[in-house]
Design an enzyme around this catalytic site. Sequence first.
Site, PDB file in Angstrom:
ATOM      1  CG  HIS A 152     -14.501  -4.007  -5.603  1.00 37.93           C
ATOM      2  ND1 HIS A 152     -14.598  -2.905  -4.785  1.00 37.93           N
ATOM      3  CD2 HIS A 152     -13.212  -4.438  -5.504  1.00 37.93           C
ATOM      4  CE1 HIS A 152     -13.438  -2.689  -4.195  1.00 37.93           C
ATOM      5  NE2 HIS A 152     -12.580  -3.597  -4.611  1.00 37.93           N
ATOM      6  CG  HIS A 181      -9.884  -3.009  -7.247  1.00 38.45           C
ATOM      7  ND1 HIS A 181      -9.675  -3.724  -6.081  1.00 38.45           N
ATOM      8  CD2 HIS A 181      -9.122  -3.606  -8.203  1.00 38.45           C
ATOM      9  CE1 HIS A 181      -8.831  -4.706  -6.331  1.00 38.45           C
ATOM     10  NE2 HIS A 181      -8.475  -4.651  -7.603  1.00 38.45           N
ATOM     11  CG  HIS A 241      -9.948   0.045   2.134  1.00 37.79           C
ATOM     12  ND1 HIS A 241      -9.742  -1.311   2.233  1.00 37.79           N
ATOM     13  CD2 HIS A 241      -9.858   0.347   0.809  1.00 37.79           C
ATOM     14  CE1 HIS A 241      -9.518  -1.809   1.039  1.00 37.79           C
ATOM     15  NE2 HIS A 241      -9.590  -0.832   0.148  1.00 37.79           N
ATOM     16  CG  ASN A 295      -9.990  -6.550  -3.530  1.00 40.09           C
ATOM     17  OD1 ASN A 295     -10.612  -5.490  -3.577  1.00 40.09           O
ATOM     18  ND2 ASN A 295      -8.713  -6.598  -3.189  1.00 40.09           N
ATOM     19  CG  HIS A 296      -9.615  -5.686   1.023  1.00 44.03           C
ATOM     20  ND1 HIS A 296      -8.584  -5.779   1.920  1.00 44.03           N
ATOM     21  CD2 HIS A 296      -9.072  -5.189  -0.120  1.00 44.03           C
ATOM     22  CE1 HIS A 296      -7.462  -5.350   1.354  1.00 44.03           C
ATOM     23  NE2 HIS A 296      -7.739  -4.978   0.119  1.00 44.03           N
ATOM     24  CG  ASP A 347      -8.944  -5.827   5.415  1.00 40.53           C
ATOM     25  OD1 ASP A 347      -9.069  -6.180   6.595  1.00 40.53           O
ATOM     26  OD2 ASP A 347      -9.120  -6.595   4.451  1.00 40.53           O
ATOM     27  NE  ARG A 348      -3.828  -2.188   2.844  1.00 38.38           N
ATOM     28  CZ  ARG A 348      -3.287  -1.690   1.732  1.00 38.38           C
ATOM     29  NH1 ARG A 348      -3.272  -0.402   1.544  1.00 38.38           N
ATOM     30  NH2 ARG A 348      -2.759  -2.492   0.832  1.00 38.38           N
ATOM     31  CG  ASP A 377     -12.028  -3.385  -1.298  1.00 43.62           C
ATOM     32  OD1 ASP A 377     -12.420  -4.575  -1.304  1.00 43.62           O
ATOM     33  OD2 ASP A 377     -10.970  -3.035  -1.848  1.00 43.62           O
ATOM     34  CG  ASP A 401     -12.199   0.524  -2.598  1.00 43.07           C
ATOM     35  OD1 ASP A 401     -13.045   0.511  -3.500  1.00 43.07           O
ATOM     36  OD2 ASP A 401     -11.192  -0.211  -2.590  1.00 43.07           O
ATOM     37  NE  ARG A 458      -5.613  -3.825  -8.234  1.00 43.52           N
ATOM     38  CZ  ARG A 458      -5.752  -3.010  -7.203  1.00 43.52           C
ATOM     39  NH1 ARG A 458      -5.477  -3.437  -5.993  1.00 43.52           N
ATOM     40  NH2 ARG A 458      -6.155  -1.764  -7.367  1.00 43.52           N
TER      41      ARG A 458
END
Length: 809
Positions: free
Chosen positions: A361, A448, A225, A305-306, A276-277, A273, A223, A421
Amino acid sequence: CSIIAGQLGANSSTSSSSSSSMAFALAATTALVAASVSSSSSPPAKAEAKHAQKQHDPEAEMRALGKSLQASHERQMVRMAKLLHSLETLAEEAVETATATKDNDTAVENCLEANASPSTTSQEEQDDEDTEDEEAENLDIIHITEAELTNLANSPSDVWMHIEALKRGAIYGREDVKRIARAASTAMRKEPSLIDLSERCRCKEQAPGRSSDHLKTVTVVGDLHGHFECSLVKILDMLDGQQKKDGIFVGAGKEGELGSPWDGTGAVVFNGDFVDRGKNSVEVVLALLLLKLAYPNTVYLNRGNHEDSVIATVYGCSDELQNRYGSEHSNDGVQDIWKEFEDVFASLPLAVRTNDACIMHGGLPASDFQLEQIAAITPEDRFRIKTMVEPSANDETCKLMQNIMWSDPHPEEGVTPNEDRGCGVMFGPDVVRSFLSNHGLKYLIRSHEPVDEGYELLECDEHGMSAVTIFSAASYPGGAGFNNGAIVRLHSDGKDGTSREASFESYSEVEEGSDGHMSLTTQEKMSHTFKAFAEVIASNRSALEEEFEYLAAKRAQRMTLRRRFSRAEADDAPLVATSAATVRNDPVMITPEQWADAMNYALGPELPGVNWLGVQRFMAPGDIIDYKKFLNLHCSMCSFDQSQGGGMDDSTRATILRNHEAILKVFRFLDVDGSGEVDREEFCNGINELKRENPDSAVSFDAEKLFDSIDADGSGSIELSEFQHAFQAVDVPYHVAVMMSLDEDKSGTIDRFEFHEGVKLLNARLRDSEKIPDSVDEINRLFDELDDDGSGELDASEFEQFVKKYYPH
């Protein structure tokens, strides 16, 4: 105790009472008081010792609390994403019905306006408009043409000029972003869902016919992010085959060079991923897409998943696009760019296989999972799935993809629902071992979830079969965490055609990069944990208040007993009873042990495993805690940012109003009377209609409670800003929130007493070198220095001086 106390009072006034009776009564009273203290305050001795041992490393305690808060936040965000998706679907159905019957009310008209097709504009006019906006803002803009994108594969070195431009802070024009996204999406839609590199990873002796594209190394990046400067840039340097640790790879077998994806001797898999974040999702995505176009046979991108239209809306990627490319000339925000991003997400393959590993992932979706199930998903089938949130009952492909993206390993055997989750499953070492054995593999490499060192192994047998977690965003999330990032390399070597042991390289965020990028201090990182903590306190206030009140009453009872019955220093002196008037009852005061017990009782299910006594000195400092102040402080912090909304200028408000097309659509659907606010009845009717229309939906919110949680100001109606806030993460500087939360009368100013309290609270959380002098004279001197107009209160501008002086970051 009351009976004995009464008897003692009678005995003490009766001269005939025997000394043995007095001794017995005293012993009984002492025992009962001691039992009362032991039973209702501090934890058992073992627990107390355990707490004491853990307190020596406050940073570790904060890190553990941060992890628990992050897991809690993840569950909440998934629930809100599901709710948003379901409400948006319901709103769209309402629009379709209203359009068909021509019976539009105000709410439907507003909804249609928000989703009306933009006016047709020629490409030349659009480019001219973009150029005018860019020149007006004096931005460092870079452009790329269709021809240049097409030629990248023939001249891959050109891509590094673009990477360097992104590193210096340049941005692409709107049309350039769309061109890059379209080109990459088109290319990846031609790739299978399962990319098989196993033959290319075998040694040359075993595959002589494939020596030209033999891969010495396959590197897996976890990830990212949105971490561009502190993670992706560092990783790109590490991927250069000439950058070897001490010049040579040292591991099992012979020494050998690392392969590089840039010269064709290695490959790299970016394992989902990307967004985001972090604050640079756009840069990360565009850099990866350009690398994919330049090195199509050695750079591979898996879906995470993002990479999901709903999740990326809730977690902030679409906001970042709006902030970068929202135009005053357009009523449609960045929907045209966002659509291209959605297509990119949906075009991404799902897994990569080498001769020794499977790379995906999240992980294994079921105990009987086979890689052929991924291989059977056609590019067209995966492309139609823009979101994996709430797959329909008969969409087996979407269900499979959701579980692949959202699942996690755990040490217990078997497969269980992933309650942490709210999506996916938890799979044990037995499931991993069975999967790897069936496919002739050694490693399941997945990402993840953040881990302290950036990588973590769940060993499944004595031969090294493992589920490997690799996470590459250092100091996650957004530079505010404490974890390292890492990559894993799979080395193709050995005459038997098998890979050597995987090697790991871990790294931390740099203090200051060549571009001037500064990492956050430990205190700044902790501030993000404080803010997340405040949100949990606010959402659980009623349960905490009830438990605190109970424990405070118990403490007051104990204090009453202790103060009423005391012995004179002489051993033979009679027991002295003090008057009730001298007993100080503290109905809102509790001990640190009681605070920790209450926190564990009320928040244990949501935040398991937190050593509350270990973090008490940060979150509720003091030997005695006023629980009312503790609750008021953190709850007011949670709504601080929303209380500032009235001071926004028109352009800022306009930008916010253009964000989140899906949220606007849902808001206007709920706002039946078109008043611009959603009252309780409108909100509950909408949620209940959703439940009636979707009885099998995962949405399990209580409409009344959900309304109260979104209505931050308690006005009885939800404004658009409150509605948006419920679906987004908030980032407010912690020290500002603390100080403003001290404004108990909400006057908009801070008086001298409130300022004293704020300095004390801040100092309890600061390192010694950062503390503000806290003597009364020093605090008064500082207050007077800040109080420019001598009013005895600090207004917003005066308080800003304090922030800049002591928190220049």
